[in-house]
Design an enzyme around this catalytic site. Structure first.
Site, PDB file in Angstrom:
ATOM      1  N   HIS A  24      29.749  -0.411  26.836  1.00 59.80           N
ATOM      2  CA  HIS A  24      29.647   0.495  26.086  1.00 59.80           C
ATOM      3  C   HIS A  24      28.741   1.537  26.972  1.00 59.80           C
ATOM      4  O   HIS A  24      28.250   2.712  26.970  1.00 59.80           O
ATOM      5  CB  HIS A  24      29.669   0.611  24.530  1.00 59.80           C
ATOM      6  CG  HIS A  24      30.627  -0.064  24.289  1.00 59.80           C
ATOM      7  ND1 HIS A  24      30.473  -0.882  23.573  1.00 59.80           N
ATOM      8  CD2 HIS A  24      31.773   0.318  24.153  1.00 59.80           C
ATOM      9  CE1 HIS A  24      31.591  -1.364  23.115  1.00 59.80           C
ATOM     10  NE2 HIS A  24      32.325  -0.380  23.360  1.00 59.80           N
ATOM     11  N   CYS A 130      44.929  -1.389  21.754  1.00 59.65           N
ATOM     12  CA  CYS A 130      44.337   0.373  22.429  1.00 59.65           C
ATOM     13  C   CYS A 130      45.849   1.267  21.628  1.00 59.65           C
ATOM     14  O   CYS A 130      45.699   2.334  21.598  1.00 59.65           O
ATOM     15  CB  CYS A 130      46.452  -0.020  23.848  1.00 59.65           C
ATOM     16  SG  CYS A 130      45.827  -1.754  24.980  1.00 59.65           S
ATOM     17  N   HIS A 147      44.409  -7.144  26.340  1.00 57.10           N
ATOM     18  CA  HIS A 147      43.680  -7.075  25.079  1.00 57.10           C
ATOM     19  C   HIS A 147      44.827  -8.549  24.712  1.00 57.10           C
ATOM     20  O   HIS A 147      45.736  -8.280  25.221  1.00 57.10           O
ATOM     21  CB  HIS A 147      44.200  -6.516  23.761  1.00 57.10           C
ATOM     22  CG  HIS A 147      43.916  -5.369  23.436  1.00 57.10           C
ATOM     23  ND1 HIS A 147      44.082  -3.847  24.061  1.00 57.10           N
ATOM     24  CD2 HIS A 147      42.345  -4.752  23.490  1.00 57.10           C
ATOM     25  CE1 HIS A 147      42.993  -3.018  24.280  1.00 57.10           C
ATOM     26  NE2 HIS A 147      41.617  -3.553  22.904  1.00 57.10           N
TER      27      HIS A 147
END
Ligand SMILES: [Zn+2]
Length: 476
Positions: A24, A130, A147
């Site tokens: 991030h 998602c 995922h």
């Protein structure tokens, strides 16, 4: 470089189901560098924020045994804290639970062409990670490629958006580069995805499945807006789309350059869904979508289950704030994933910062001091980092700086001003050190956008001629 334009730069808004890791952080730092670069000559609005309405957040709160609102507020503050932690220059940080955002989402929903929305029963594989339905073609070994968690089979009545209505228009916009998708291999990937045929997508979910969390659909309170309409709208709601604020008019409606910066995992939603939604609502379109790659840890994707997640604070504790910006930026190339390990980070810190910039600063200023060198105006060429930055080549731009540091260090090693002084060739030593000094000035100013605190320290030292260590050595 562009001048006197309005530039609107956005980052992705992250889910707050966990706290921010270096993946991030690097996106926010890249966006910050771009914002600082444009701000030198343009009017910039830089936005970041968090996606608080996602079902993922509700599920994570439940797992943590916390109230959703409290859980979301706690994690959102961790994301908002990146500003201070990484010295980011956001103009605004949007919370999607805010009234301004809710009002904007409702306005956008109502602006969508009625013929683009329809209700239908849908049954399919759903990835909670998602927050989208998956087709067989999307899956890898029956799982979502992004995922690891198993897919759920979900059946319900939702609103759908007629994406297929926009296939031709989207192709045209991207083929003509009216919307630039950067790098070009991501543009090509988007084009072939569109050419493969676009399927309508769900834009709402039942209030029940959404656990009554999110933006209600105007006029149909049993439905909550599906994450993509709600989340994507943040780019306009944050500027005051709901009340037609001046910032919205200036940076979106009449804006010169609108740039979205996102990770590759959400490219399709930005390059296809978002553009189609804007077209349907009759709103203006962004100019550029820059898609960055991922940071891996020792060759593996960062994941809680592997236990290899690195948090920004850990890197800052070891190297400091500016050095963390340097390490993360320089570790993520323009067109491929970048890899981090503590060994690689130590090596980078020592070679590029301690022995590179730090040592050059130290030796040049101390020799000027020691030998009483007279400084004259000597203009070196600026290091051309702006061009790299505006093309989103952050690691490559920093490489230019480090190359320049290496050249100046080598010039000093070759010219050996200390020997020249000993043998009475003072003029020669003076020439070398004047050149090194002026190159050092250029290095300092090129660091303004990458490492603002270091740039500032260097500029002060270039004035006082009193070198202080910029990057303390680390203990291994
Ligand atoms: Zn997924």
């Amino acid at each position: 470089m562009s001048e006197n334009k309005t530039v609107y730069i956005t980052t992705a808004i992250d889910y707050v189901n966990s706290i921010p890791h270096v993946g991030h952080a690097v996106e926010k730092i890249q966006a910050d560098v771009l914002a600082r670069q444009y701000r030198q000559k343009n009017d910039v609005f830089f936005l970041s924020g968090v996606d608080e309405n996602s079902l993922k957040n509700v599920l994570a709160a439940k797992k943590a045994g916390m109230d959703t609102a409290d859980f979301v507020a706690k994690n959102s503050s961790e994301f908002e804290g990146l500003k201070e932690l990484l010295n980011l220059s956001y103009d605004k940080f949007i919370h999607t639970t805010s009234k301004q955002h809710f009002d904007g989402c409702k306005k956008m929903w109502q602006a969508l062409k009625p013929e683009d929305l329809y209700k239908k029963n849908y049954k399919g594989y759903y990835c909670v990670g998602c927050e989208e339905f998956k087709t067989e073609a999307d899956l890898c070994d029956g799982k979502c490629p992004e995922h690891d968690s198993p897919l759920e089979i979900v059946e319900e009545e939702n609103y759908f958006f007629k994406l297929s209505n926009y296939q031709e228009k989207l192709l045209e916009l991207i083929e003509n580069d009216e919307i630039e998708i950067i790098p070009s291999f991501r543009r090509n990937e988007t084009l072939s995805f569109i050419r493969g045929g676009l399927e309508d997508f769900s834009v709402s979910r039942s209030k029940e499945r959404a656990q009554n969390w999110g933006v209600p659909v105007p006029g149909d309170e049993d439905q909550i807006m599906y994450v993509w309409v709600d989340a994507l709208a943040n780019y306009i709601t944050a500027l005051g789309y709901s009340s037609d604020d001046d910032e919205y008019k200036k940076f979106w409606l009449n804006g010169d350059n609108i740039t979205h910066m996102i990770g590759k995992g959400i490219m399709r939603f930005h390059a296809v869904y978002w553009i189609a939604l804007l077209l349907s609502a009759g709103l203006r379109l962004p100019k550029k979508i820059y898609v960055h790659e991922y940071l891996t840890i020792d060759g593996k994707k960062m994941s809680k289950s592997i236990g290899n997640v690195i948090f920004p604070q850990e890197i800052i504790d070891r190297y400091g704030r500016d050095a963390t910006r340097y390490i993360l930026l320089s570790s993520l190339p323009y067109n491929s994933d970048g890899d981090l390990t503590w060994e690689k980070m130590d090596a980078k810190y020592t070679a590029d910062l301690c022995n590179g910039i730090g040592n050059l600063n130290q030796r040049v200023l101390s020799m000027i001091n020691r030998y009483g060198i007279e400084l004259h105006t000597f203009e070196s060429d600026p290091i051309n980092t702006a061009e790299y930055i505006e093309k989103f080549k952050f690691a490559e731009g920093l490489e230019q700086v480090i190359n320049s540091v290496g050249q100046v260090n080598r010039m000093i090693d070759d010219e050996k001003p200390w020997e020249k002084i000993k043998s009475g060739e003072n003029k020669a030593a003076e020439a070398t050190l004047n050149q090194a000094y002026s190159e050092l000035k250029q290095i300092a100013s090129s660091l303004d956008v990458f490492m603002p605190e270091t740039a500032e320290k260097m500029k002060i030292q270039l004035e006082t001629l009193k070198p202080e260590p910029l990057f303390p050595r680390i203990e291994s």
